[in-house]
Design an enzyme around this catalytic site. Structure first.
Site: not given
Length: 509
Positions: A315, A319, A321-322, A324-325
């Site tokens: 992380h 903001d 991160n999800g 982007l992953s």
């Protein structure tokens, strides 16, 4: 029952790492017995209490490699104890593995110059684990062959689910699928895939993207095939492009602590605390080396799964991160060169469909990590965190379930999402063409009614008929329904009679 091996060492030394998932326990058995929950060990084979070196040697032999325990326990082992074990069996493979690990994790030497006459041994058993390239430790004649390096390494066990997922060859099947379609049909299918991949990646975060946000994310996805090194500059660029609020756009990795919450009150609502900001640069450097270098030598879907989950565990931004992953899943996959340029597997669509399973895989890491951090409310919406662990848990982790999930979602993205959409387009065109040839109907209305009929098993509800009654005659509704049922029935018949040349959903290979 008493613990043996890794869990004995972890619990006895109160090591701030994850509990061993399948611990070794002294049980009333006559030989070592393995089960899904534990490793049963006869009392006669259990190492003595307090002999941590003996317990680690037992673990390396019978439990495999747990780098979290080895890295953390190394700080508590004396070189003299290792030297004594080495003197007892100077060519023993497990004592050499332990000495090699200890030297890498402590930066010290067990002995000045070990005398080893035996051949090289692999740290990770290739029959149990998926392995990477070989880094030879000539002092101990040990090959480090993990998925990463001594600084950052994940473990992936050879489970039936992973074996079956790799044997299916999703990427090869995807290439065949793309080659089987004419360019127009492929373009229309991919247009759907890019849009719904975007929408569902946001939906997993309980958000609905605006048109501008969706357009930006789609643009990113379309750029995934272009070579770019995954470093801080590029990741910051990506984060700033998908986060529209300028106050939340990053210029570097975060310099403050972030956390995730389930909305509950106080500290009990905190569900995950990523690593400390001070630890983040080194961790992200290690993750980047994996994503840029190690990933090239792994199966692309395995590499993409590890990189995607590894990123979200760190992380690195406040903001985004999800999303982007999940983008990074595509990025690592595309960088392998095994998908045609522009091809997309809509894995977020599959993940959204299996959101509970996705959350479960994430919680395999987040829950034990959360247990290693104390949180205290420090004002409205703010907390103070006390870490009981260092960064070891973020460097060495078990990615087996992550890879299982990634392979499963990639296969479903092809076999369900892309094939179903292709079928829908073919059916839509067939119905629309026949009705358009027979009746004079506004194009947008015809498209809407055809979609309704195909999505409803060939029926248009009375409510929809009333809504369009002013512009559509009853016989046209009936004609649309008849043709929709016809194409759906034909597709079902083709599926039931599929041969080696046709997939189960009727799309030619």
């Amino acid at each position: 029952m008493a613990y043996v091996g890794y869990e004995y060492v972890r619990s006895s030394l109160a090591l701030p790492i994850f509990e061993v998932r399948r611990p070794a326990l002294v049980k009333p058995v006559t030989r070592i017995m393995s089960s899904a929950e534990a490793l049963g060990v006869p009392a006669s084979l259990a190492p003595a209490d307090g002999d941590f070196v003996a317990h680690l040697l037992f673990a390396l032999k019978h439990e495999g490699v747990n780098l979290q325990v080895l890295a953390s326990a190394s700080q508590h082992l004396a070189a003299s104890d290792l030297a004594a074990a080495l003197a007892a069996t100077p060519n023993g493979q497990y004592v050499r593995m332990l000495c090699s690990a200890w030297e890498h994790f402590t930066g010290n030497q067990v002995v000045a110059q070990p005398v080893i006459t035996a051949g090289y041994v692999d740290l990770f058993d290739e029959g149990r684990y998926y392995t990477g390239g070989t880094d030879r430790d000539s002092r101990w004649r040990v090959n480090f062959n993990g998925l990463g390096t001594w600084d950052y390494c994940v473990t992936v066990e050879r489970t039936p689910a992973i074996r079956d997922g790799l044997d299916f060859d999703v990427l090869g099947a995807t290439r065949d699928f793309a080659a089987s379609l004419n360019s127009e049909l492929l373009d229309r299918t991919l247009t759907w895939a890019y849009l719904h991949e975007t929408q569902d990646s946001y939906a997993i975060e309980k958000e609905a993207p605006s048109e501008d946000k969706a357009r930006t994310f789609i643009h990113l996805l379309r750029q995934a095939h272009k070579p770019r090194t995954l470093d801080e500059a590029y990741l910051v660029e990506l984060q700033a492009s998908i986060v529209s609020n300028p106050y939340n756009q990053a210029v570097q990795y975060r310099t403050e602590q972030n956390w995730l919450s389930d909305g509950g009150r106080g500290a009990l609502g905190v569900t995950f605390v990523p690593p400390r900001p001070d630890d983040l640069p080194a961790l992200m450097d290690a993750w980047s080396r994996f994503a840029n270098d190690t990933a090239k030598h792994l199966d692309p879907l395995m590499a993409a799964s590890i990189a995607s989950f590894g990123f979200v565990y760190l992380h690195p931004f406040m903001d985004g991160n999800g999303r982007l992953s999940r983008f990074l899943f595509h990025k690592v996959l595309c960088q392998s060169g095994q998908l045609p340029d522009g091809m997309l597997l809509p894995v977020s669509v599959a993940m959204k469909r299996h959101e509970a399973q996705y959350l479960s895989v994430l919680q395999d890491f987040s829950r034990p990590a959360r247990a290693l951090v104390n949180a205290r409310a420090a004002g409205e919406g703010d907390f103070e965190f006390t870490f009981k662990c260092d960064d070891t848990i973020f460097r060495f982790w078990d990615a087996t379930r992550c890879v299982e999930f990634g392979l499963s979602m990639a296969r479903e993205a092809l076999e369900v999402e892309l094939r179903n959409e292709t079928n829908f387009i073919v059916h839509f065109d067939a119905v629309r063409k026949q009705i358009d040839d027979q009746y004079d109907l506004r194009g947008s209305t015809l498209a809407t009614l055809v979609s309704i009929a195909l999505n409803n098993g060939g029926a248009i509800s009375n409510k929809k008929r009333k809504r369009y009654a002013d512009e559509v005659a009853p016989q046209i509704f009936d004609a649309i329904e008849r043709k929709a049922r016809e194409v759906l029935t034909d597709a079902l018949d083709e599926s039931d009679g599929a041969t080696d040349d046709t997939d189960r959903d009727g799309v030619p290979r």
